[in-house]
Design a protein around this motif. Structure first.
Motif, short mmCIF file in Angstrom:
data_model
loop_
_atom_site.label_atom_id
_atom_site.label_comp_id
_atom_site.label_asym_id
_atom_site.label_seq_id
_atom_site.Cartn_x
_atom_site.Cartn_y
_atom_site.Cartn_z
N ILE A 62 24.81 -60.87 29.92
CA ILE A 62 24.85 -60.98 31.38
C ILE A 62 26.12 -61.71 31.83
O ILE A 62 26.79 -61.29 32.77
CB ILE A 62 23.58 -61.68 31.89
N ALA A 63 26.46 -62.80 31.13
CA ALA A 63 27.67 -63.54 31.47
C ALA A 63 28.91 -62.67 31.29
O ALA A 63 29.83 -62.69 32.12
CB ALA A 63 27.78 -64.80 30.62
N ALA A 64 28.95 -61.88 30.22
CA ALA A 64 30.09 -60.98 30.00
C ALA A 64 30.16 -59.93 31.09
O ALA A 64 31.25 -59.60 31.58
CB ALA A 64 29.97 -60.31 28.63
N GLY A 65 29.01 -59.40 31.51
CA GLY A 65 28.99 -58.42 32.60
C GLY A 65 29.51 -59.01 33.90
O GLY A 65 30.23 -58.35 34.64
N GLU A 66 29.14 -60.26 34.16
CA GLU A 66 29.65 -60.92 35.37
C GLU A 66 31.16 -61.11 35.29
O GLU A 66 31.87 -60.92 36.29
CB GLU A 66 28.94 -62.26 35.56
N SER A 67 31.67 -61.44 34.12
CA SER A 67 33.12 -61.60 33.95
C SER A 67 33.84 -60.27 34.18
O SER A 67 34.90 -60.23 34.82
CB SER A 67 33.44 -62.10 32.55
N VAL A 68 33.26 -59.19 33.68
CA VAL A 68 33.85 -57.87 33.88
C VAL A 68 33.85 -57.51 35.36
O VAL A 68 34.83 -56.98 35.88
CB VAL A 68 33.10 -56.80 33.06
N ALA A 69 32.77 -57.81 36.06
CA ALA A 69 32.68 -57.51 37.50
C ALA A 69 33.75 -58.26 38.27
O ALA A 69 34.41 -57.69 39.15
CB ALA A 69 31.29 -57.85 38.02
N VAL A 70 33.97 -59.53 37.94
CA VAL A 70 35.01 -60.32 38.60
C VAL A 70 36.39 -59.72 38.32
O VAL A 70 37.23 -59.59 39.22
CB VAL A 70 34.94 -61.80 38.16
N ALA A 71 36.63 -59.33 37.07
CA ALA A 71 37.92 -58.74 36.70
C ALA A 71 38.15 -57.42 37.43
O ALA A 71 39.26 -57.13 37.89
CB ALA A 71 37.99 -58.53 35.20
N LEU A 72 37.11 -56.60 37.56
CA LEU A 72 37.24 -55.33 38.27
C LEU A 72 37.54 -55.54 39.74
O LEU A 72 38.34 -54.82 40.34
CB LEU A 72 35.99 -54.48 38.09
N ARG A 73 36.87 -56.53 40.36
CA ARG A 73 37.16 -56.83 41.77
C ARG A 73 38.62 -57.26 41.94
O ARG A 73 39.30 -56.83 42.87
CB ARG A 73 36.23 -57.93 42.27
N ALA A 74 39.11 -58.12 41.04
CA ALA A 74 40.49 -58.58 41.12
C ALA A 74 41.46 -57.42 40.94
O ALA A 74 42.47 -57.31 41.65
CB ALA A 74 40.75 -59.66 40.08
N THR A 75 41.14 -56.51 40.00
CA THR A 75 41.98 -55.34 39.77
C THR A 75 42.00 -54.44 40.99
O THR A 75 43.05 -53.95 41.40
CB THR A 75 41.46 -54.55 38.55
N ARG A 76 40.84 -54.22 41.60
CA ARG A 76 40.75 -53.38 42.80
C ARG A 76 41.60 -53.96 43.93
O ARG A 76 42.36 -53.24 44.58
CB ARG A 76 39.30 -53.26 43.26
N GLU A 77 41.52 -55.28 44.11
CA GLU A 77 42.32 -55.91 45.17
C GLU A 77 43.81 -55.77 44.89
O GLU A 77 44.61 -55.52 45.80
CB GLU A 77 41.93 -57.37 45.29
N SER A 78 44.21 -55.87 43.63
CA SER A 78 45.63 -55.71 43.26
C SER A 78 46.08 -54.29 43.51
O SER A 78 47.21 -54.08 44.01
CB SER A 78 45.84 -56.07 41.80
N VAL A 79 45.27 -53.31 43.19
CA VAL A 79 45.62 -51.91 43.40
C VAL A 79 45.73 -51.63 44.89
O VAL A 79 46.66 -50.96 45.33
CB VAL A 79 44.59 -50.97 42.73
N VAL A 80 44.81 -52.15 45.69
CA VAL A 80 44.87 -51.95 47.15
C VAL A 80 46.14 -52.56 47.71
O VAL A 80 46.83 -51.95 48.53
CB VAL A 80 43.60 -52.54 47.82
N THR A 81 46.48 -53.75 47.26
CA THR A 81 47.69 -54.41 47.73
C THR A 81 48.93 -53.60 47.33
O THR A 81 49.86 -53.42 48.13
CB THR A 81 47.78 -55.83 47.13
N ALA A 82 48.96 -53.08 46.12
CA ALA A 82 50.10 -52.29 45.66
C ALA A 82 50.20 -50.99 46.45
O ALA A 82 51.32 -50.56 46.83
CB ALA A 82 49.95 -51.98 44.18
N LEU A 83 49.09 -50.33 46.74
CA LEU A 83 49.13 -49.10 47.52
C LEU A 83 49.63 -49.37 48.95
O LEU A 83 50.39 -48.57 49.50
CB LEU A 83 47.73 -48.45 47.57
N ARG A 84 49.22 -50.46 49.54
CA ARG A 84 49.69 -50.81 50.88
C ARG A 84 51.19 -51.07 50.88
O ARG A 84 51.89 -50.71 51.82
CB ARG A 84 48.94 -52.04 51.40
#
Length: 87
Positions: A62-84
């Motif tokens: 569960i802790a690993a899954g939470e870490s992955v979710a946080v990393a995916l959110r950070a990646t999504r925000e970086s991709v959105v920023t790069a596309l903008r």
């Protein structure tokens, strides 16, 4: 003929040990009706628990899954920023 030895280790409260051993003996008797069992026995050993709570494999997963979710959110925000920035 090939055999396999099966070891099972359980830790229970000292007050419940006799009841658990009795239930295990009943379960072994029932298994012996369906399977060929050789030897064996139930041994009890008293010990002091260290008091350190260990995390289960499920808790680690569960802790690993939470870490992955946080990393995916950070990646999504970086991709959105790069596309903008590109647009």
């Amino acid at each position: 003929m090939l055999y396999k030895k099966i070891n099972v280790e359980l830790m229970v409260l000292a007050d419940e040990a006799e009841a658990v051993v009795a239930e295990l003996n009943v379960a072994l008797d029932q298994m012996e009706e369906r399977h060929t069992l050789f030897g064996g026995g139930i041994e009890t050993v008293a010990f002091e628990h260290s008091g350190i709570a260990r995390r289960s494999a499920l808790a680690h997963t569960i802790a690993a899954g939470e870490s992955v979710a946080v990393a995916l959110r950070a990646t999504r925000e970086s991709v959105v920023t790069a596309l903008r920035a590109v647009i």
